[in-house]
Design an enzyme around this catalytic site. Structure first.
Site, short mmCIF file in Angstrom:
data_model
loop_
_atom_site.label_atom_id
_atom_site.label_comp_id
_atom_site.label_asym_id
_atom_site.label_seq_id
_atom_site.Cartn_x
_atom_site.Cartn_y
_atom_site.Cartn_z
N ALA A 80 40.36 39.10 47.67
CA ALA A 80 39.43 39.28 46.23
C ALA A 80 40.76 38.85 45.03
O ALA A 80 40.44 39.06 43.85
CB ALA A 80 38.83 40.59 46.16
N ALA A 81 42.08 38.57 45.34
CA ALA A 81 42.78 38.13 44.34
C ALA A 81 42.45 37.25 43.44
O ALA A 81 42.35 37.26 42.26
CB ALA A 81 44.34 38.11 44.97
N GLY A 82 41.75 36.24 44.33
CA GLY A 82 41.21 35.14 43.43
C GLY A 82 39.94 35.57 42.50
O GLY A 82 39.77 35.13 41.59
N ASP A 83 39.19 36.56 42.90
CA ASP A 83 37.92 36.81 42.23
C ASP A 83 38.57 37.60 40.78
O ASP A 83 37.82 37.50 39.74
CB ASP A 83 37.17 37.88 43.01
CG ASP A 83 36.70 37.03 44.26
OD1 ASP A 83 36.28 36.06 44.19
OD2 ASP A 83 36.59 37.94 45.30
#
Length: 305
Positions: A248-251
Site C-alpha cells: 500500500a505504499a503506492g496508495d
C-alpha cells in the site's frame, strides 16, 4: 474542497514470511494480520488522514468481512454514505505475503468490487459537486472507471488515476487522466519497457503525454519519483526511512499527491507530498494501519528538506 475515491475495498490477510514462496513450496510464516485494504479504501483513508474531506464510492458484500471493514474504515472518518452493500457478491479479499526484505506478493479475489456499474458511477457523480479531485485505480471494472472519469471531467474535477493492477488501457482512458501514477512494473505494461532510472522514466512520461495524459508521474520505488508535463519536469529522490512492509505504499503516495493537488500546491511540492506519504507507509505493517497522518508527513518533509 473534498476528494472522491471511486474504487475497491477489501479485507486483507497478510502473512509475514522469510521469503516469498516458490510454486509447490510450503513456508513457515512468523505472523499474520487481518486488516481492511483495497486500493480505493487505502487511498481514501490516507487522504482523510492527510486532511482532506474524503468520500468513498464502492461496494462490500453483506457478509461479516463487509460489516467489519465498514466499521473500521468508518472510524477513520471517511464518508462511507456511498458504499453499497451488495447482496449478490461477497466482500473482496486480498491474500498477501511479505518477506524479510519488505517485498510482497498479492492475490486478489475481487467479489463486490468487480460488480461496480453505472449505478455506482451515478452515486460518484452526485458527490463530485464540491470535489477537487477524483481518485481512480483498476481493482474495479475499467468501464466504470472510464465513466466516472468522464463525469469528473464534465464537472471540472481533476482525475488522479493509479493504473494498478496494470492492464492495457484504451486510448480514451489516457485522455481522461490529469495525472497518471504508475510504478515501474505498471509502466512496463503500459508503454513496453521498464524504467530503471530518471532518464528511462522521462522517456516513458513523454509517451504518456503523447497519449493525452496531463501529467505523468513515474514511481521508481527506492530510486525516487520522476514527473513531467508540458510545462515542467523533475525528479524527487526517495525519503530515507527503514522499510518493513511495502504493501500500500503506492496508495499512500497517490493520497499525498491528491491532497496536495486539492489544496492547490505546485506540482513539485505535490510530488514531494506523495513521496513522503509513500515512504511513511513502508515503515508499518499492513495496508490501512500504514497510511500516514498529516503531522508525521509534515515532520518527515521538514527533517529531510
Amino acid at each position: 474542497m473534498s476528494i472522491v475515491v471511486f474504487g475497491s475495498i477489501n479485507m486483507d490477510l497478510t502473512a509475514y514470511v522469510p521469503k516469498l514462496p516458490q510454486p509447490g513450496e510450503t513456508l513457515q510464516g512468523s505472523s499474520y494480520i487481518t486488516v481492511p485494504g483495497g486500493k480505493g479504501n487505502n487511498q481514501a483513508v490516507a487522504a482523510c488522514r492527510l486532511g482532506a474531506p474524503t468520500k468513498f464510492v464502492g461496494r462490500v458484500g453483506t457478509d461479516g468481512f463487509g460489516e467489519e471493514v465498514l466499521k473500521i474504515v468508518g472510524e477513520q472518518k471517511v464518508d462511507l454514505s456511498q458504499v453499497m452493500k451488495d447482496p449478490e457478491h461477497g466482500t473482496g479479499i486480498a491474500v498477501i505475503c511479505v518477506d524479510k526484505n519488505a517485498e510482497n506478493t498479492i492475490i486478489i479475489i475481487s467479489g463486490a468490487n468487480f460488480a461496480l456499474d453505472d449505478s455506482d458511477v451515478a452515486r460518484a457523480s452526485k458527490v463530485m459537486t464540491d470535489a477537487k479531485v477524483l481518485m481512480l485505480q483498476l481493482e474495479v471494472p475499467l468501464d466504470a472507471c472510464l465513466k466516472a472519469a468522464k463525469a469528473a471531467k464534465e464537472k471540472g474535477v481533476q482525475v488522479v488515476w493509479d493504473p494498478a493492477p496494470a492492464v492495457p488501457l484504451p486510448d480514451e482512458a489516457f485522455k481522461l487522466m490529469d495525472f497518471i501514477t504508475p510504478n515501474e512494473t505498471e509502466t512496463e505494461i503500459l508503454v513496453g519497457f521498464k524504467p530503471e532510472n530518471a532518464e528511462d522514466a522521462s522517456r516513458a512520461a513523454k509517451l504518456f503525454l503523447a497519449k493525452g495524459v496531463g501529467t505523468a508521474i513515474i514511481k521508481l520505488g527506492a530510486r525516487g519519483v520522476y514527473y513531467e508535463n508540458e510545462k515542467e519536469s523533475g525528479f524527487v529522490p526517495p525519503y530515507k526511512v527503514t522499510p518493513i512492509d511495502t504493501v500500500a505504499a503506492g496508495d499512500a503516495f497517490n493520497a499525498g499527491l491528491a491532497v496536495a493537488i486539492s489544496e492547490g500546491k505546485p506540482l513539485a511540492e505535490a510530488v514531494h507530498w506523495g513521496a513522503a506519504a509513500g515512504a511513511i507507509a513502508t515503515t508499518r505493517k499492513g495496508a490501512l494501519p500504514a497510511m500516514p497522518h498529516r503531522d508525521e508527513l509534515m515532520q518527515l518533509m521538514k527533517e529531510q528538506a
